[in-house]
Scaffold this active site. Structure first.
Site, PDB file in Angstrom:
ATOM      1  N   HIS A  57       1.291   8.162  -1.170  1.00 36.67           N
ATOM      2  CA  HIS A  57       0.738   6.901  -0.657  1.00 36.67           C
ATOM      3  C   HIS A  57       1.829   5.854  -0.497  1.00 36.67           C
ATOM      4  O   HIS A  57       2.363   5.333  -1.472  1.00 36.67           O
ATOM      5  CB  HIS A  57      -0.349   6.362  -1.600  1.00 36.67           C
ATOM      6  CG  HIS A  57      -1.070   5.178  -1.026  1.00 36.67           C
ATOM      7  ND1 HIS A  57      -2.383   5.241  -0.619  1.00 36.67           N
ATOM      8  CD2 HIS A  57      -0.658   3.915  -0.774  1.00 36.67           C
ATOM      9  CE1 HIS A  57      -2.749   4.056  -0.140  1.00 36.67           C
ATOM     10  NE2 HIS A  57      -1.709   3.228  -0.222  1.00 36.67           N
ATOM     11  N   HIS A  59       3.587   2.638   2.409  1.00 39.09           N
ATOM     12  CA  HIS A  59       3.498   1.816   3.635  1.00 39.09           C
ATOM     13  C   HIS A  59       4.909   1.617   4.171  1.00 39.09           C
ATOM     14  O   HIS A  59       5.616   0.697   3.739  1.00 39.09           O
ATOM     15  CB  HIS A  59       2.847   0.465   3.340  1.00 39.09           C
ATOM     16  CG  HIS A  59       1.417   0.595   2.941  1.00 39.09           C
ATOM     17  ND1 HIS A  59       0.377   0.499   3.831  1.00 39.09           N
ATOM     18  CD2 HIS A  59       0.859   0.875   1.736  1.00 39.09           C
ATOM     19  CE1 HIS A  59      -0.772   0.688   3.192  1.00 39.09           C
ATOM     20  NE2 HIS A  59      -0.508   0.925   1.915  1.00 39.09           N
ATOM     21  N   GLN A 152      -5.823  -1.655   8.835  1.00 38.00           N
ATOM     22  CA  GLN A 152      -5.608  -2.601   7.729  1.00 38.00           C
ATOM     23  C   GLN A 152      -6.661  -3.713   7.666  1.00 38.00           C
ATOM     24  O   GLN A 152      -7.072  -4.127   6.588  1.00 38.00           O
ATOM     25  CB  GLN A 152      -4.214  -3.232   7.907  1.00 38.00           C
ATOM     26  CG  GLN A 152      -3.849  -4.255   6.870  1.00 38.00           C
ATOM     27  CD  GLN A 152      -2.568  -3.893   6.126  1.00 38.00           C
ATOM     28  OE1 GLN A 152      -1.596  -3.406   6.690  1.00 38.00           O
ATOM     29  NE2 GLN A 152      -2.582  -4.132   4.845  1.00 38.00           N
ATOM     30  N   HIS A 210      -7.888   3.901   1.883  1.00 35.15           N
ATOM     31  CA  HIS A 210      -7.814   2.883   0.849  1.00 35.15           C
ATOM     32  C   HIS A 210      -9.265   2.653   0.441  1.00 35.15           C
ATOM     33  O   HIS A 210     -10.084   2.266   1.274  1.00 35.15           O
ATOM     34  CB  HIS A 210      -7.243   1.587   1.407  1.00 35.15           C
ATOM     35  CG  HIS A 210      -5.754   1.615   1.577  1.00 35.15           C
ATOM     36  ND1 HIS A 210      -5.124   2.401   2.490  1.00 35.15           N
ATOM     37  CD2 HIS A 210      -4.782   0.930   0.915  1.00 35.15           C
ATOM     38  CE1 HIS A 210      -3.815   2.211   2.390  1.00 35.15           C
ATOM     39  NE2 HIS A 210      -3.577   1.335   1.444  1.00 35.15           N
ATOM     40  N   GLU A 213     -10.269  -0.743  -3.569  1.00 33.44           N
ATOM     41  CA  GLU A 213      -9.107  -1.388  -4.209  1.00 33.44           C
ATOM     42  C   GLU A 213      -9.523  -2.801  -4.593  1.00 33.44           C
ATOM     43  O   GLU A 213      -9.141  -3.789  -3.960  1.00 33.44           O
ATOM     44  CB  GLU A 213      -7.888  -1.407  -3.275  1.00 33.44           C
ATOM     45  CG  GLU A 213      -6.628  -1.901  -3.994  1.00 33.44           C
ATOM     46  CD  GLU A 213      -5.412  -2.010  -3.095  1.00 33.44           C
ATOM     47  OE1 GLU A 213      -5.517  -1.745  -1.891  1.00 33.44           O
ATOM     48  OE2 GLU A 213      -4.343  -2.373  -3.626  1.00 33.44           O
ATOM     49  N   ASP A 309       3.250   3.267  -2.974  1.00 31.31           N
ATOM     50  CA  ASP A 309       2.526   2.233  -2.220  1.00 31.31           C
ATOM     51  C   ASP A 309       3.475   1.287  -1.478  1.00 31.31           C
ATOM     52  O   ASP A 309       3.440   1.203  -0.263  1.00 31.31           O
ATOM     53  CB  ASP A 309       1.565   1.454  -3.124  1.00 31.31           C
ATOM     54  CG  ASP A 309       0.392   0.839  -2.354  1.00 31.31           C
ATOM     55  OD1 ASP A 309       0.291   1.066  -1.144  1.00 31.31           O
ATOM     56  OD2 ASP A 309      -0.418   0.129  -2.975  1.00 31.31           O
ATOM     57  N   TRP A 315       4.208  -7.663  -0.496  1.00 35.30           N
ATOM     58  CA  TRP A 315       3.300  -7.546  -1.632  1.00 35.30           C
ATOM     59  C   TRP A 315       3.989  -7.165  -2.940  1.00 35.30           C
ATOM     60  O   TRP A 315       3.462  -7.335  -4.019  1.00 35.30           O
ATOM     61  CB  TRP A 315       2.218  -6.500  -1.321  1.00 35.30           C
ATOM     62  CG  TRP A 315       1.412  -6.920  -0.142  1.00 35.30           C
ATOM     63  CD1 TRP A 315       0.373  -7.800  -0.144  1.00 35.30           C
ATOM     64  CD2 TRP A 315       1.601  -6.536   1.218  1.00 35.30           C
ATOM     65  NE1 TRP A 315      -0.090  -7.977   1.130  1.00 35.30           N
ATOM     66  CE2 TRP A 315       0.641  -7.213   1.982  1.00 35.30           C
ATOM     67  CE3 TRP A 315       2.497  -5.669   1.875  1.00 35.30           C
ATOM     68  CZ2 TRP A 315       0.541  -7.065   3.364  1.00 35.30           C
ATOM     69  CZ3 TRP A 315       2.402  -5.526   3.240  1.00 35.30           C
ATOM     70  CH2 TRP A 315       1.429  -6.222   3.978  1.00 35.30           C
TER      71      TRP A 315
HETATM   72 FE   FE2 Z   1      -1.773   1.115   0.208  1.00 32.26          FE
END
Ligand code: FE2
Length: 430
Positions: A57, A59, A152, A210, A213, A309, A315
């Site tokens: 997982h 991005h 997203q 996802h 979450e 991630d 983030w």
């Molecule tokens: Fe993610």
């Protein structure tokens, strides 16, 4: 005659002093004292040889964008989302590809040779999709990049997202993504899961959403995901990523949910570094950890992988592509300190995600691709403890990365002056 023999390896299953023979990019022999020669020989000196690390997982479209256009000062999710919004209009295909390629270099140096990356399809230009498809081809000789079409902003909530997601799949993106908890209502979330799973079933693709979450115990889209996977016969092809709401769910409900997930052959992907920084953030004390129920799912026979991630993006300002750091955090957050549990944390960044991604020829058996990592550690638990140095990384029988062993020389009073410092117990002590 072999192309390469690695001698005196320790293997993750506990075998010691084993030789690995490689022929034409595949593992051709695994045995003690292999009576043969090779064009190239490597002495593992009893250190651990593992199949490569796998990140289930990630991005990649946002990775290494740290500081653009400015640094996330508060370190919060909300400022991260605002930052990504500021950066998006300035993104170019070249810049995304350049950052992704740099991250793949980092990954290779850390023995991470397979990554499943989500790619945002809510930009009508599909810039990131174009960029990462190009990168997928470019890195193919040394790294398997699997792409997930990720809406997203919500496949139903964001106008045009479903059309763009389908376009991304037609362009060659591998996996169907989703984000049901971000849709406007629970009903829309469930509907998005149905639409996306049917799309995957029609196209014969895998699914990775996802899912839940959040810290909301009533976010139960994993139930719908498992139900749809079961109904559509997608067993072994569906993963739920994050599943953090399960941390806060009612125990009776979870006792009913786990057998459903198992029956549906749905895998779970926790992201310990991100879960422990984002979840429970607004709690007073006591503060929830927020990571999903990893040991309980493993006990129920559900595959659980750990993902990275984010690395240096709006983030998350940290990270280095080190899946042992991810396993280390997962072990602590899930309190998986038993002997077998610590081993499972190593599997969660190697064999388990390889199964979730459906990687062909992964492993250390005869016939598998000759892809492996020589670690400065003697077993998987020591590798996690030390976030061990990747002494050598081999892909299809070729050495593609090397790092010198970690040592330090101590100059101390009342101690022998040339002690090598390796943070390890003496041989034979364990
Ligand atoms: Fe993610």
């Amino acid at each position: 005659m072999f192309d390469l023999i690695v001698r005196h390896c320790s293997l993750p299953d506990g075998r010691r002093d084993t030789d690995i023979g490689v022929q034409q990019g595949r593992i051709a022999a695994v045995q003690t004292a292999l009576p043969a020669s090779a064009a190239q020989e490597l002495d593992a000196q009893g250190q651990l040889v593992s199949p490569p690390f796998v990140d289930a997982h990630f991005h990649m479209d946002s990775a290494l964008s740290y500081g653009q256009p400015r640094i996330n000062q508060s370190g919060t999710l909300l400022e991260g989302i605002a930052l990504w919004g500021e950066l998006k209009p300035h993104l170019t295909q070249e810049a995304i590809a350049e950052r992704a390629l740099r991250y793949c270099d980092w990954a290779v140096a850390k023995g991470l040779l397979a990554i499943r990356s989500h790619v945002d399809v809510c930009d009508p230009r599909l810039l990131a999709v174009e960029a990462l498809l190009q990168v997928r081809e470019q890195v193919k000789p040394y790294l398997d990049l699997q792409l997930v079409a990720f809406p997203q902003d919500g496949v139903l909530r964001s106008p045009g997202a479903l059309t763009q997601l389908k376009r991304a799949l037609d362009m060659g993106v591998d996996v169907v993504g989703g984000i049901p908890h971000f849709e406007r209502t629970m009903a829309d979330g469930a509907e998005s899961v149905r639409i996306l799973c049917e799309l995957a079933a029609d196209k014969g693709l895998r699914v990775d959403m996802h899912c839940d979450e959040s810290d909301d115990p009533l976010s139960r889209h994993i139930e719908t995901l498992a139900y749809q996977a079961n109904r559509l016969g997608l067993h072994g092809r569906v993963a739920g990523s994050h599943l953090t709401s399960m941390h806060s769910m009612d125990n009776y409900y979870v006792s009913k949910l786990l057998p459903l997930i198992k029956e549906a052959g749905v895998a779970a992907i926790a992201n310990p570094l991100i879960n422990i920084t984002l979840q429970g953030r607004h709690d007073s004390y006591p503060k929830r950890r927020g990571m999903t129920r990893v040991p309980e799912m493993l006990a129920a026979g559900i595959d659980v992988a750990f993902g990275h991630d984010c690395v240096m993006d709006p983030w998350y300002s940290l990270g280095s592509g080190d899946m042992l750091e991810v396993a280390h955090m997962g072990l602590h957050v899930a309190q998986m300190t038993g002997q077998a549990a610590m081993r499972q944390c190593f599997d969660a960044v190697t064999t388990t995600p390889a199964r979730i991604l459906g990687l062909e020829g992964y492993g250390l058996d005869v016939g598998c691709h000759a892809d492996f990592v020589l670690l400065q550690a003697r077993d998987p638990v020591e590798a996690v403890r030390l976030r061990a140095t990747r002494l050598a990384v081999v892909r299809r029988g070729q050495l593609i990365a090397q790092t010198p062993p970690q040592t330090a020389s101590l100059m101390l009073p009342n101690r022998p002056s040339s002690t090598d410092w390796q943070l390890r117990m003496p041989d034979g002590h364990m």
